[in-house]
Design a protein around this motif. Sequence first.
Motif, PDB file in Angstrom:
ATOM      1  N   UNK A  55       8.468  -4.197   9.135  1.00 30.10           N
ATOM      2  CA  UNK A  55       9.795  -4.299   8.866  1.00 30.10           C
ATOM      3  C   UNK A  55      10.201  -2.802   8.221  1.00 30.10           C
ATOM      4  N   UNK A  56       9.695  -1.877   8.967  1.00 26.86           N
ATOM      5  CA  UNK A  56      10.212  -0.372   8.627  1.00 26.86           C
ATOM      6  C   UNK A  56      11.232   0.075   9.684  1.00 26.86           C
ATOM      7  N   UNK A  57      12.413  -0.028   9.070  1.00 27.15           N
ATOM      8  CA  UNK A  57      13.490   0.558  10.263  1.00 27.15           C
ATOM      9  C   UNK A  57      13.558   2.239  10.054  1.00 27.15           C
ATOM     10  N   UNK A  58      13.984   2.858  10.976  1.00 27.63           N
ATOM     11  CA  UNK A  58      14.271   2.619  12.024  1.00 27.63           C
ATOM     12  C   UNK A  58      13.043   2.595  13.113  1.00 27.63           C
ATOM     13  N   UNK A  59      13.388   2.593  14.438  1.00 30.52           N
ATOM     14  CA  UNK A  59      12.393   2.429  15.359  1.00 30.52           C
ATOM     15  C   UNK A  59      11.239   3.526  15.380  1.00 30.52           C
ATOM     16  N   UNK A  60      11.577   4.692  15.153  1.00 30.26           N
ATOM     17  CA  UNK A  60      10.448   5.747  15.175  1.00 30.26           C
ATOM     18  C   UNK A  60       9.667   5.634  13.670  1.00 30.26           C
ATOM     19  N   UNK A  61      10.164   5.090  12.734  1.00 32.33           N
ATOM     20  CA  UNK A  61       9.331   4.916  11.479  1.00 32.33           C
ATOM     21  C   UNK A  61       8.273   3.692  11.660  1.00 32.33           C
ATOM     22  N   UNK A  62       8.920   2.677  12.605  1.00 28.56           N
ATOM     23  CA  UNK A  62       8.107   1.477  12.667  1.00 28.56           C
ATOM     24  C   UNK A  62       7.020   2.076  13.636  1.00 28.56           C
ATOM     25  N   UNK A  63       7.209   2.728  14.585  1.00 26.36           N
ATOM     26  CA  UNK A  63       6.264   3.045  15.565  1.00 26.36           C
ATOM     27  C   UNK A  63       5.130   3.837  14.968  1.00 26.36           C
ATOM     28  N   UNK A  64       5.727   4.848  14.112  1.00 29.15           N
ATOM     29  CA  UNK A  64       4.570   5.694  13.344  1.00 29.15           C
ATOM     30  C   UNK A  64       3.715   4.817  12.280  1.00 29.15           C
ATOM     31  N   UNK A  65       4.250   3.616  11.441  1.00 30.37           N
ATOM     32  CA  UNK A  65       3.535   2.836  10.779  1.00 30.37           C
ATOM     33  C   UNK A  65       2.530   2.067  11.755  1.00 30.37           C
ATOM     34  N   UNK A  66       2.755   1.454  12.953  1.00 34.94           N
ATOM     35  CA  UNK A  66       1.906   1.078  13.716  1.00 34.94           C
ATOM     36  C   UNK A  66       0.855   1.789  14.180  1.00 34.94           C
ATOM     37  N   UNK A  67       1.229   2.838  14.705  1.00 35.84           N
ATOM     38  CA  UNK A  67       0.171   3.823  15.044  1.00 35.84           C
ATOM     39  C   UNK A  67      -0.623   4.190  13.935  1.00 35.84           C
ATOM     40  N   UNK A  68      -0.112   4.424  12.752  1.00 40.71           N
ATOM     41  CA  UNK A  68      -1.099   4.647  11.410  1.00 40.71           C
ATOM     42  C   UNK A  68      -1.907   3.587  11.407  1.00 40.71           C
TER      43      UNK A  68
END
Length: 91
Positions: A55-68
Motif C-alpha cells: 500500500x506504499x505509494x508512489x510506484x517507486x516506494x512500493x518497488x523499494x518496499x517489495x525489494x527490501x
Amino acid sequence: MTVITLAATGTRACQVLDGAQVTDVLWLAAVADDRLEHISIRCSPGRLHLGIFTAAPPEAVAGAAALGICRRALAMSPLLRDWSVHAVRPE
C-alpha cells in the motif's frame, strides 16, 4: 504491484520450492513500514516469480518496499540460501 524474480544458483538451480513456505518467509521478512498487503508466487525449477502488493505509494516506494522484503528474506532464511534477485519490474 511489483514483480520480482528470484533465481537459484549452484546445487539449487533445479530445485522447486514450496510456494507456501516462501510466502511465509516473505511475510516474516516484512516490516510495518513496507505496508505489505498480498503476495502471489509461482514456483518453477530454479526460479520464483513473486507478485508483491504493498500500500506504499508512489510506484517507486512500493518497488523499494517489495525489494527490501525480498532482500531481508534472502538474508535471513536458510530456505533461500543460494537464491538471489534476478529481475525487478513494476506493474
